[in-house]
Write an enzyme that holds these catalytic residues in place. Structure first.
Site, PDB file in Angstrom:
ATOM      1  N   TRP A  99       0.826  -1.199   0.000  1.00  0.00           N
ATOM      2  CA  TRP A  99       0.000   0.000   0.000  1.00  0.00           C
ATOM      3  C   TRP A  99       0.865   1.256   0.000  1.00  0.00           C
ATOM      4  O   TRP A  99       0.521   2.253  -0.638  1.00  0.00           O
ATOM      5  CB  TRP A  99      -0.958  -0.017   1.189  1.00  0.00           C
ATOM      6  CG  TRP A  99      -1.903  -1.173   1.113  1.00  0.00           C
ATOM      7  CD1 TRP A  99      -1.951  -2.259   1.943  1.00  0.00           C
ATOM      8  CD2 TRP A  99      -2.902  -1.407   0.108  1.00  0.00           C
ATOM      9  NE1 TRP A  99      -2.917  -3.137   1.534  1.00  0.00           N
ATOM     10  CE2 TRP A  99      -3.522  -2.636   0.419  1.00  0.00           C
ATOM     11  CE3 TRP A  99      -3.337  -0.683  -1.001  1.00  0.00           C
ATOM     12  CZ2 TRP A  99      -4.553  -3.169  -0.364  1.00  0.00           C
ATOM     13  CZ3 TRP A  99      -4.362  -1.211  -1.780  1.00  0.00           C
ATOM     14  CH2 TRP A  99      -4.958  -2.429  -1.459  1.00  0.00           C
ATOM     15  N   ASP A 166      -0.738   7.243   6.527  1.00  0.00           N
ATOM     16  CA  ASP A 166      -1.859   6.344   6.287  1.00  0.00           C
ATOM     17  C   ASP A 166      -1.965   5.450   7.522  1.00  0.00           C
ATOM     18  O   ASP A 166      -1.116   4.596   7.753  1.00  0.00           O
ATOM     19  CB  ASP A 166      -1.589   5.522   5.025  1.00  0.00           C
ATOM     20  CG  ASP A 166      -2.665   4.468   4.755  1.00  0.00           C
ATOM     21  OD1 ASP A 166      -3.584   4.309   5.579  1.00  0.00           O
ATOM     22  OD2 ASP A 166      -2.561   3.779   3.714  1.00  0.00           O
ATOM     23  N   LYS A 190     -11.096  -1.163   9.561  1.00  0.00           N
ATOM     24  CA  LYS A 190     -10.256  -1.982  10.439  1.00  0.00           C
ATOM     25  C   LYS A 190     -10.660  -1.774  11.896  1.00  0.00           C
ATOM     26  O   LYS A 190     -11.078  -2.699  12.569  1.00  0.00           O
ATOM     27  CB  LYS A 190      -8.778  -1.625  10.264  1.00  0.00           C
ATOM     28  CG  LYS A 190      -8.317  -1.426   8.831  1.00  0.00           C
ATOM     29  CD  LYS A 190      -8.263  -2.711   8.041  1.00  0.00           C
ATOM     30  CE  LYS A 190      -7.648  -2.470   6.672  1.00  0.00           C
ATOM     31  NZ  LYS A 190      -7.549  -3.688   5.855  1.00  0.00           N
TER      32      LYS A 190
END
Length: 361
Positions: A99, A166, A190
């Site tokens: 990511w 992030d 999450k």
């Protein structure tokens, strides 16, 4: 049989949040109209938006000079919105996983990108150390937790330039000094809700600082205009994900806040990592000092590789859900986010112990 949810995302949610959402879908705020059918301009919904923002501020001690926004598109959309708004000439990126690599790729459309360090050489099993942050960059971007590889940056970095993070998969799991960051963003699915809404925490002086013309929806100033009363509602917001976020954050607060969640999460992680290190059948994949508190990755120990499919089937029989590792790593991954109870971690440990006992020669 009780199911134990270790999915990496979307993941387990507090039961209280799920039940509240079910009731709100039937009847929101005693209006006689369901949450999925109401206008987002009703007073009841405006209250939920304001309360959700305040919960974020209270739980993370977010200063007044930071904006809190709830946007669509997931963290992947922020991969290009961040450089669109903040990159003038050059940005610096720490590459600690897939990511992080994708975020850097998107930034290259807007200017020069410097990869200050990368752990790709060892399949992202560690967090790079000893790198130098370039002071001529507009910002330094990090991914604090790497769900696929099970590594995590455990402390807030001191950066000489604007720090952008992030935090999709570890937000609200530990205390964070928001003042050290220019911006924090992430997908909700999450620790803070279901998929469908993205949180953005950004220092207000960075909003509207872009020197390039921006599409309306890409511009942060669209979603947090100073003169507007209703932030994050330029267009219809994702009401259901935001409502579940609201209820999830209420649950976090009821547990004692982020400090209490950190103690709970630390115990869960220690329980599982201790068993991985003790059990002769398994071995962890991440460097120990960089092990994630949220995503525990492990594989069969040398000599037992042929038992991977058997353990997966055994664990499934015992009620373990979502422990298959990402295809780029293999093995197993137990995601133990905030709402994953100690009971589930203990059940997985017992499962691993029984499997070892069954195969001891």
């Amino acid at each position: 049989m009780k199911k134990h949810n270790f999915n990496a995302g979307p993941c387990v949610l507090p039961r209280e949040a799920v039940e509240s959402a079910i009731e709100a879908i039937r009847d929101f705020d005693n209006t006689g109209i369901g949450l999925l059918e109401i206008s987002h301009r009703t007073p009841g919904w405006e209250r939920i938006m304001a309360e959700t923002e305040q919960l974020w501020r209270d739980l993370l001690n977010i200063p007044d000079d930071y904006a809190v926004m709830f946007l669509g598109g997931g963290a992947s959309t922020q991969f290009f919105e961040v450089p669109a708004n903040l990159l003038k000439k050059k940005a610096a990126y720490l590459q600690t996983g897939v990511w992080a690599k994708k975020a850097a790729k998107e930034a290259k459309f807007y200017g020069e990108v410097e990869i200050v360090a990368s752990s790709e050489d060892k399949n992202y099993t560690y967090i790079p150390k000893g790198y130098k942050i370039p002071t001529d960059a507009d910002y330094f971007h990090i991914t604090t937790n790497n769900t696929i590889y099970g590594t995590e940056i455990h402390e807030d970095i001191d950066s000489p330039i604007t720090l952008v993070a992030d935090m999709s998969s570890d937000i609200m799991s530990r205390p964070v000094d928001v003042k050290k960051y220019g911006m924090i963003y992430g997908g909700a699915q999450k620790n803070v809700g279901p998929a469908g809404v993205t949180f953005v925490i950004i220092r207000k002086d960075l909003i509207g600082s872009s020197e390039r013309p921006l599409q309306t929806m890409v511009n942060y100033a669209t979603h947090y205009p100073e003169e507007a009363r209703n932030h994050s509602m330029f267009n219809t917001p994702p009401v259901l994900p935001i409502f579940v976020m609201h209820e999830t954050l209420k649950w976090v607060k009821a547990q004692g806040g982020v400090e209490a969640m950190y103690k709970i999460n630390k115990k869960k992680a220690e329980t599982l990592y201790n068993e991985i290190d003790r059990n002769s059948m398994f071995v962890g994949t991440a460097v120990k000092e960089d092990r994630s508190m949220m995503n525990v990755c492990f594989v069969m120990a040398p000599g037992h590789e042929d038992l991977e499919a058997e353990f997966m089937a055994f664990a499934k029989e015992k009620g373990m859900v979502g422990i298959k590792g990402h295809r780029s790593v293999g093995g197993f991954r137990a995601s133990i986010y905030n709402a994953c109870p100690q009971e589930s971690v203990d059940a997985l440990v017992a499962c691993m112990q029984e499997f070892e006992k069954n195969h001891k020669k």
